[in-house]
Design a protein around this motif. Structure first.
Motif, PDB file in Angstrom:
ATOM      1  N   LEU A  62       0.871  -1.174   0.000  1.00  0.00           N
ATOM      2  CA  LEU A  62       0.000   0.000   0.000  1.00  0.00           C
ATOM      3  C   LEU A  62       0.906   1.220   0.000  1.00  0.00           C
ATOM      4  N   HIS A  63       0.863   2.009  -1.072  1.00  0.00           N
ATOM      5  CA  HIS A  63       1.853   3.046  -1.329  1.00  0.00           C
ATOM      6  C   HIS A  63       1.900   4.105  -0.224  1.00  0.00           C
ATOM      7  N   SER A  64       0.766   4.415   0.333  1.00  0.00           N
ATOM      8  CA  SER A  64       0.658   5.323   1.479  1.00  0.00           C
ATOM      9  C   SER A  64      -0.640   4.998   2.210  1.00  0.00           C
ATOM     10  N   PRO A  65      -0.712   5.241   3.508  1.00  0.00           N
ATOM     11  CA  PRO A  65      -1.994   5.081   4.192  1.00  0.00           C
ATOM     12  C   PRO A  65      -3.054   5.977   3.541  1.00  0.00           C
ATOM     13  N   MET A  66      -4.296   5.574   3.642  1.00  0.00           N
ATOM     14  CA  MET A  66      -5.392   6.371   3.105  1.00  0.00           C
ATOM     15  C   MET A  66      -5.682   7.537   4.054  1.00  0.00           C
ATOM     16  N   ARG A  67      -6.761   8.258   3.813  1.00  0.00           N
ATOM     17  CA  ARG A  67      -7.019   9.483   4.578  1.00  0.00           C
ATOM     18  C   ARG A  67      -7.284   9.228   6.050  1.00  0.00           C
ATOM     19  N   ASN A  68      -7.767   8.045   6.377  1.00  0.00           N
ATOM     20  CA  ASN A  68      -7.991   7.679   7.770  1.00  0.00           C
ATOM     21  C   ASN A  68      -7.843   6.176   7.903  1.00  0.00           C
ATOM     22  N   ILE A  69      -7.836   5.695   9.133  1.00  0.00           N
ATOM     23  CA  ILE A  69      -7.578   4.272   9.362  1.00  0.00           C
ATOM     24  C   ILE A  69      -8.697   3.396   8.813  1.00  0.00           C
ATOM     25  N   ASP A  70      -9.933   3.879   8.811  1.00  0.00           N
ATOM     26  CA  ASP A  70     -11.026   3.070   8.267  1.00  0.00           C
ATOM     27  C   ASP A  70     -10.842   2.839   6.769  1.00  0.00           C
ATOM     28  N   GLU A  71     -10.465   3.882   6.029  1.00  0.00           N
ATOM     29  CA  GLU A  71     -10.217   3.728   4.596  1.00  0.00           C
ATOM     30  C   GLU A  71      -8.986   2.862   4.352  1.00  0.00           C
ATOM     31  N   THR A  72      -7.992   3.033   5.191  1.00  0.00           N
ATOM     32  CA  THR A  72      -6.787   2.209   5.064  1.00  0.00           C
ATOM     33  C   THR A  72      -7.131   0.736   5.238  1.00  0.00           C
ATOM     34  N   MET A  73      -7.957   0.433   6.232  1.00  0.00           N
ATOM     35  CA  MET A  73      -8.338  -0.961   6.477  1.00  0.00           C
ATOM     36  C   MET A  73      -9.239  -1.497   5.368  1.00  0.00           C
ATOM     37  N   GLU A  74     -10.041  -0.651   4.764  1.00  0.00           N
ATOM     38  CA  GLU A  74     -10.867  -1.096   3.635  1.00  0.00           C
ATOM     39  C   GLU A  74      -9.981  -1.564   2.485  1.00  0.00           C
ATOM     40  N   VAL A  75      -8.947  -0.796   2.192  1.00  0.00           N
ATOM     41  CA  VAL A  75      -7.994  -1.198   1.156  1.00  0.00           C
ATOM     42  C   VAL A  75      -7.270  -2.470   1.571  1.00  0.00           C
ATOM     43  N   TRP A  76      -6.806  -2.512   2.813  1.00  0.00           N
ATOM     44  CA  TRP A  76      -6.029  -3.659   3.294  1.00  0.00           C
ATOM     45  C   TRP A  76      -6.840  -4.947   3.236  1.00  0.00           C
ATOM     46  N   ARG A  77      -8.098  -4.888   3.662  1.00  0.00           N
ATOM     47  CA  ARG A  77      -8.933  -6.094   3.662  1.00  0.00           C
ATOM     48  C   ARG A  77      -9.230  -6.563   2.240  1.00  0.00           C
ATOM     49  N   THR A  78      -9.302  -5.622   1.316  1.00  0.00           N
ATOM     50  CA  THR A  78      -9.473  -6.013  -0.085  1.00  0.00           C
ATOM     51  C   THR A  78      -8.226  -6.744  -0.572  1.00  0.00           C
ATOM     52  N   LEU A  79      -7.066  -6.251  -0.211  1.00  0.00           N
ATOM     53  CA  LEU A  79      -5.809  -6.897  -0.600  1.00  0.00           C
ATOM     54  C   LEU A  79      -5.657  -8.266   0.059  1.00  0.00           C
ATOM     55  N   GLU A  80      -6.120  -8.391   1.292  1.00  0.00           N
ATOM     56  CA  GLU A  80      -5.998  -9.665   2.011  1.00  0.00           C
ATOM     57  C   GLU A  80      -6.667 -10.813   1.260  1.00  0.00           C
ATOM     58  N   GLN A  81      -7.697 -10.511   0.489  1.00  0.00           N
ATOM     59  CA  GLN A  81      -8.427 -11.557  -0.222  1.00  0.00           C
ATOM     60  C   GLN A  81      -7.566 -12.240  -1.293  1.00  0.00           C
TER      61      GLN A  81
END
Length: 314
Positions: free
Chosen positions: A145-164
């Motif tokens: 993930l090139h940089s964290p998103m605007r907040n931790i909730d958005e960051t986790m949304e991206v992360w959980r998508t990648l986890e799949q």
């Protein structure tokens, strides 16, 4: 760990991977290489590099040309896909060229992530050149993930998508441009823990002493970038110069060796010079020889360097 072992390949600690993945001291960095990317990646793979970093971010990287360089090296028998560590990134809309990105900027973020990953997998499809059936299906060794998103909730949304995508299409996940508090939060909330943190190593973050300590505690590999360009005061310091003179290497190579000596660190090395590629790898062998034959002198050099960057003894 012996003093010389710091220059060996580091193990990516990923319990979801059945085979041990290794990452070398240097990763070839491909940002801003533009049309020269293919030739430079090929040259790097023919001269000691077995790891390459890129991003699905056409604004600064040519992921497709990275793949072309890798493909050429595989086709000519210089390397095998299974011997190469390929790392790419998902970059948010804010970091992209609005007229050239690997996804629809108006789509939901989960769709952006999926489209970006699919485009990377398409680039890293080497089925026409690989000879080993185990390497037939395209995969990414680490998706950062090139940089964290605007907040931790958005960051986790991206992360959980990648986890799949883990562990099949993507073997490991990582994050870049991340401070300690975000890293700790991500680590606590995630199912697939980060294997990589890729950050600038420079004075403005106090050389990431806290981040690197956390990484060591959690078996996360720290990837240093801007190691030379952001640190002229380190590069031309007496401490770096002393090591360079002692083993007859360049100050640039000496700084790389001392940063690696901090432990659990790899370095993005983006040189465009064939001479420097060879010098940097040769220098590591020279410093490894010093660490093995004269461990006290090597430890003295490391102690002085830690003091220079304000890092307490381990």
């Amino acid at each position: 760990m012996t003093a010389s072992a710091i220059f060996e390949k580091l193990v990516l600690h990923a319990p979801h991977i059945s085979t041990k993945q290794l990452i070398p001291a240097f990763i070839y960095g491909t940002a801003w290489k533009k049309d020269a990317t293919t030739d430079l990646v090929y040259q790097a793979l023919c001269n000691g590099f077995t790891a390459v970093d890129t991003a699905a971010q056409p604004k600064h990287y040519r992921e497709d040309l990275v793949a072309a360089g890798v493909s050429k090296a595989i086709k000519e028998g210089k390397v095998k896909r299974s011997d190469i560590y390929l790392q790419t990134k998902f970059t948010s809309v804010q970091g992209q060229d609005p007229d050239n990105m690997p996804y629809d900027k108006n789509s939901p973020v989960t769709e952006q992530v999926n489209a970006s990953v699919i485009s990377s997998l398409q680039n890293f499809n080497f089925t026409d050149v690989v000879k080993d059936d185990d390497d037939a299906e395209p995969y990414i060794d680490t998706l950062v993930l090139h940089s964290p998103m605007r907040n931790i909730d958005e960051t986790m949304e991206v992360w959980r998508t990648l986890e799949q995508y883990v562990p099949n299409e993507i073997r490991n996940l990582g994050i870049s441009n991340c401070n300690l508090f975000t890293l700790m939060d991500l680590y606590e909330r995630s199912t697939i823990k980060p294997s990589i943190v890729q950050n600038r190593f420079y004075p403005s973050t106090k050389f990431d002493i806290g981040v690197r300590k956390f990484c060591q505690e959690k078996n996360i590999i720290y990837e240093s970038f801007w190691t030379l360009s952001a640190n002229p005061n380190l590069l031309w310091s007496a401490e770096v110069g002393s090591l360079a003179e002692q083993v007859n290497i360049t100050p640039q190579s000496a700084l790389y060796a001392l940063v690696l000596g901090l432990g659990n660190v790899t370095i993005l090395n983006g040189t465009k010079s064939l001479k420097h590629m060879q010098e940097d790898w040769d220098a590591l062998q020279k410093v490894k020889g010093l660490a093995k034959s004269q461990p006290q002198q090597w430890e003295q050099a490391l102690t002085a360097f830690r003091k220079l960057i304000g890092q307490p003894r381990p």
